[in-house]
Write an enzyme that holds these catalytic residues in place. Structure first.
Site, PDB file in Angstrom:
ATOM      1  CG  ASP A  81      -6.305  -2.563  -4.210  1.00 49.33           C
ATOM      2  OD1 ASP A  81      -7.002  -2.231  -3.233  1.00 49.33           O
ATOM      3  OD2 ASP A  81      -5.146  -2.145  -4.393  1.00 49.33           O
ATOM      4  CG  HIS A  95      -5.370  -2.442  -0.392  1.00 44.79           C
ATOM      5  ND1 HIS A  95      -4.686  -1.923  -1.473  1.00 44.79           N
ATOM      6  CD2 HIS A  95      -4.861  -1.826   0.713  1.00 44.79           C
ATOM      7  CE1 HIS A  95      -3.797  -1.034  -1.049  1.00 44.79           C
ATOM      8  NE2 HIS A  95      -3.889  -0.956   0.267  1.00 44.79           N
ATOM      9  CB  SER A  99      -0.965  -0.042   1.194  1.00 41.89           C
ATOM     10  OG  SER A  99      -1.968   0.944   1.070  1.00 41.89           O
TER      11      SER A  99
END
Length: 210
Positions: free
Chosen positions: A117, A151, A23
């Site tokens: 995601d 994600h 991330s």
């Protein structure tokens, strides 16, 4: 500098260094690989080719943060936010100033992508990274896209995180993924990341001895 510190650590074999980020950590390790010497291999999990969240400075170089528009957030009836459309396209207008100069990096790249995601458009961002590298005569990164993965692709057997609080958004957000596809992605990505580092860090170590 970080590479010098790391290479002096007794548990770091050297001569190269591998970085792994997820991330926001993904765009940080891409920036490190682009600005610092001695980074041999960099892997990201649903990272960004654009600098996210805050301006980044390294010496006399500045990366702007990519723009965002909270008006693009949608909220479900249960009060969970979908933020996948929030970030601006880093290839357009002033947001190009947020692009990380990957072409300056010395090492190899592995980009792990969850196709579902919901944090941001990881597949588009990974393909943008490949485009930038190829345009500058560099080898394309290895990109692995996992269908059904969201994600938070974590180590194998961690439970899938479908929804959680996002401190910057101030409310629960959805992260995407479906249980089976996400679980398979966590197993596969963990193996691919280890293979990537073993290949490129060991390759670098052998070359240094020749």
């Amino acid at each position: 500098a970080l590479p010098i510190y790391m290479l002096g650590h007794p548990q770091v074999m050297g001569p190269g260094i591998g970085l792994l980020g997820h991330s926001k950590g993904g765009d940080l390790v891409l920036s490190m690989a682009s600005f610092l010497k001695g980074i041999t291999a960099t892997a990201t999990i649903n990272g960004s080719i654009a600098n996210v969240g805050a301006q980044l400075r390294y010496q006399d170089q500045i990366l702007a943060k990519v723009g965002a528009d909270a008006k693009r957030i949608t909220v479900t009836k249960s009060g969970v936010a979908n933020i996948v459309e929030v970030l601006n396209n880093p290839l357009e207008g002033d947001d190009r100033q947020s692009l990380i100069p990957l072409q300056k990096a010395e090492g190899k790249f592995l980009l792990i992508v969850g196709k579902d995601d919901k944090n941001w458009k990881s597949e588009f961002l990974a393909n943008t990274a490949a485009k930038i590298l190829l345009e500058h005569g560099r080898k394309a990164p290895e990109i692995i896209i996992y269908p059904g993965a969201g994600h938070y692709i974590e180590p194998p057997y961690f439970p899938m995180c479908a929804v959680s609080m996002h401190s910057l958004v101030g409310m629960p957000v959805m992260w995407g993924g479906e249980p089976r596809g996400h679980a398979l992605a966590q197993e596969g990505a963990w193996q691919k990341i280890q293979e990537f580092f073993q290949k490129h860090l060991n390759e670098n170590r052998l070359q240094s001895k020749i």
